[in-house]
Design a protein around this motif. Structure first.
Motif, PDB file in Angstrom:
ATOM      1  N   ASN A  72       0.811  -1.216   0.000  1.00 17.04           N
ATOM      2  CA  ASN A  72       0.000   0.000   0.000  1.00 17.04           C
ATOM      3  C   ASN A  72       0.842   1.264   0.000  1.00 17.04           C
ATOM      4  OD1 ASN A  72      -2.249  -1.613   0.068  1.00 17.04           O
ATOM      5  ND2 ASN A  72      -2.664  -1.328   2.240  1.00 17.04           N
TER       6      ASN A  72
ATOM      7  N   SER B  33      -1.606  -3.395   8.514  1.00 19.71           N
ATOM      8  CA  SER B  33      -1.297  -2.851   7.189  1.00 19.71           C
ATOM      9  C   SER B  33      -1.426  -1.333   7.171  1.00 19.71           C
ATOM     10  CB  SER B  33      -2.221  -3.470   6.142  1.00 19.71           C
ATOM     11  OG  SER B  33      -3.569  -3.105   6.376  1.00 19.71           O
TER      12      SER B  33
ATOM     13  N   ALA C 271       1.538   1.120   6.321  1.00 19.55           N
ATOM     14  CA  ALA C 271       1.367   2.019   5.185  1.00 19.55           C
ATOM     15  C   ALA C 271       1.414   3.484   5.595  1.00 19.55           C
ATOM     16  CB  ALA C 271       0.060   1.714   4.467  1.00 19.55           C
TER      17      ALA C 271
ATOM     18  N   TYR D  94      -7.324   0.403  -5.451  1.00 23.64           N
ATOM     19  CA  TYR D  94      -6.021   1.003  -5.167  1.00 23.64           C
ATOM     20  C   TYR D  94      -5.658   2.161  -6.088  1.00 23.64           C
ATOM     21  CZ  TYR D  94      -4.893  -2.520  -1.703  1.00 23.64           C
ATOM     22  OH  TYR D  94      -4.892  -3.301  -0.583  1.00 23.64           O
TER      23      TYR D  94
ATOM     24  N   TYR E  35      -4.897   5.178  -4.140  1.00 24.37           N
ATOM     25  CA  TYR E  35      -3.639   5.010  -3.410  1.00 24.37           C
ATOM     26  C   TYR E  35      -2.461   5.431  -4.283  1.00 24.37           C
ATOM     27  CZ  TYR E  35      -5.833   2.282   0.353  1.00 24.37           C
ATOM     28  OH  TYR E  35      -6.588   1.888   1.430  1.00 24.37           O
TER      29      TYR E  35
ATOM     30  N   ASN F  11      -3.921   6.087   4.521  1.00 26.27           N
ATOM     31  CA  ASN F  11      -3.746   4.839   5.254  1.00 26.27           C
ATOM     32  C   ASN F  11      -4.052   5.008   6.745  1.00 26.27           C
ATOM     33  OD1 ASN F  11      -2.779   2.692   3.367  1.00 26.27           O
ATOM     34  ND2 ASN F  11      -1.226   4.225   2.909  1.00 26.27           N
TER      35      ASN F  11
END
Length: 443
Positions: free
Chosen positions: A69, A187, A191, A268, A271, A297
């Motif tokens: 990520n 995560s 991230a 994503y 992201y 995040n």
């Protein structure tokens, strides 16, 4: 309570009932419809050893999904410095293909984990991951980054990722969604930390040594994981197929995988491109834009916990569908956000509402798989489908976006929103097939 040992009800389940008692698909492979005498006793659903599995899985998620990520920050560094002669879409293939490699490897690790080879996977996976990161620190050309970051590190991630998803499920029953949500929250922390490390340390000590420090962090945290994690299901000498296509005869499982695939076509994209959107559309200062991925995040941290807690009370698919609708609406809302403050707020909220698409597929798949002995195999196959979506989504969005002289931000945003709504529609179809149109059924 282990629902596999009790009689399944013949009528739709009500809100007061546990989601683990959901009826198995009549199309499931016969090996999943029957329990044998080798099944382990009911999971403890808590206690020191069980929560240590969550801690170990948290570390795996911190490293694997934390780094995956964080690729948006790698993308920025590659675009502006190390690979500035390459297009945005070309560079995006490094990160999206890394997702695919990670999830494809899960096809092979699933049968190994089902037969009890947890520490073999953790040991080899840690060595390969650290080696890959050290090689990334030495790269200077596109093909070198692709080999080291996409292939080598992706394989290492795949070897250690599935244990985090499968082992936790073995130790919990009614608390499974919450336990998985806590473990996956690692995560979000990873991230946050890894992009900030890349942004700050690269300026002070350079990109190569920053990546090496990341490699040492992975090594240290994975030593803790290897020390505490263990499987409840003993080693089973029975050979398993790497890809058992019989599982796709289970229409419930197949439709769930299709829903996850479509979602990851768009999940994503923000992201990767939110920082670029902030600078080009909202006029955000580059120093703030560099932190937007970490901010997104950070928003996903509570998004891994609260929806999973709600899912344990009101149903896995019910919660996923609600957050899918919100995520799709929020994606389209970005069409009207043109200020720095608005983009920052969007990043926080998007991180929260889209987070269940990372944490809830795991308990959804296991709830559709009454035979615990094939959980890892089924998860591995579903992750491969998810990885294919992650591979395709961001480069397609990059191609829609175009080059710096002719950006198509409207097309990119519409792509994401449509993927969210389509995925939610597919999951709603699955829910309807299982429990009908009753809104007050826990599913």
């Amino acid at each position: 309570m282990d629902s596999n040992k009790q009689q399944l009800p013949s009528e739709p389940l009500r809100l007061r009932q546990d989601s683990n008692t959901l009826q198995a698909s009549p199309d499931a492979p016969s090996s999943e419809k029957q329990q044998d005498d080798s099944q382990p006793p009911p999971p403890p659903n808590g206690g020191l050893v069980a929560w240590l599995q969550v801690a170990g899985a948290w570390m795996i998620m911190f490293n694997v999904l934390g780094l995956l990520n964080s690729y948006g920050q790698f993308q920025n560094i590659y675009e502006t410095d190390l690979l500035r002669d390459k297009s945005t879409s070309t560079i995006a293939w490094i990160g999206s293909a890394q997702f695919l490699i990670c999830y494809l490897v899960c096809i092979f690790t699933g049968p190994l984990l089902d037969t009890g080879h947890l520490h073999l996977l953790l040991g080899i996976g840690t060595v390969v991951t650290v080696f890959g990161l050290m090689m990334v620190s030495l790269c200077s050309s596109y093909y070198q980054f692709f080999l080291a970051q996409t292939i080598v590190t992706g394989i290492g991630f795949g070897l250690i990722f599935l244990p985090a998803s499968s082992v936790v499920s073995q130790w919990f029953s009614t608390r499974t969604p919450l336990a998985i949500g806590i473990s996956v929250s690692g995560s979000s922390i990873g991230a946050i930390i890894y992009p900030i490390m890349l942004q700050r340390l690269s300026e002070q000590i350079g990109f190569p040594w920053t990546v090496r420090i990341m490699g040492f962090m992975v090594l240290g945290t994975m030593l803790f994981t290897a020390a505490v994690m263990r499987v409840r299901v003993g080693k089973n000498p029975q050979k398993r197929k790497v890809v058992d296509l019989r599982h796709f005869k289970d229409k419930f499982y197949l439709i769930a995988c299709l829903s996850f695939f479509v979602n990851f076509l768009g999940l994503y994209v923000f992201y990767y491109y939110i920082s670029l959107y902030a600078t080009e559309v909202a006029g955000t200062d580059q120093s703030l834009a560099d932190y937007l991925l970490a901010i997104l995040n950070a928003g996903s941290f509570l998004g891994r916990l609260i929806p999973n807690w709600l899912a344990g009370r009101y149903g896995l698919m019910n919660v996923q569908i609600i957050f899918g609708v919100i995520s799709g609406a929020l994606a389209f809302a970005l069409l009207g956000i043109k200020t720095t403050g608005g983009v920052v707020a969007f990043a926080v909220v998007y991180g929260f509402v889209s987070a269940p698409y990372v944490s809830l597929p795991i308990p959804i798949v296991t709830s559709l798989s009454p035979d615990k002995s094939v959980w890892a195999t089924r998860l591995g196959m579903s992750f491969a489908v998810i990885g294919l979506g992650a591979l395709i989504g961001s480069p397609v969005a990059g191609a829609i976006l175009g080059n710096s002289n002719n950006r198509n931000w409207t097309g990119l945003i519409i792509w994401c929103g449509v993927m969210f709504f389509t995925s939610t529609a597919i999951l709603t179809t699955l829910r309807t097939m299982k429990v009908g149109f009753n809104l007050f059924v826990k599913a």
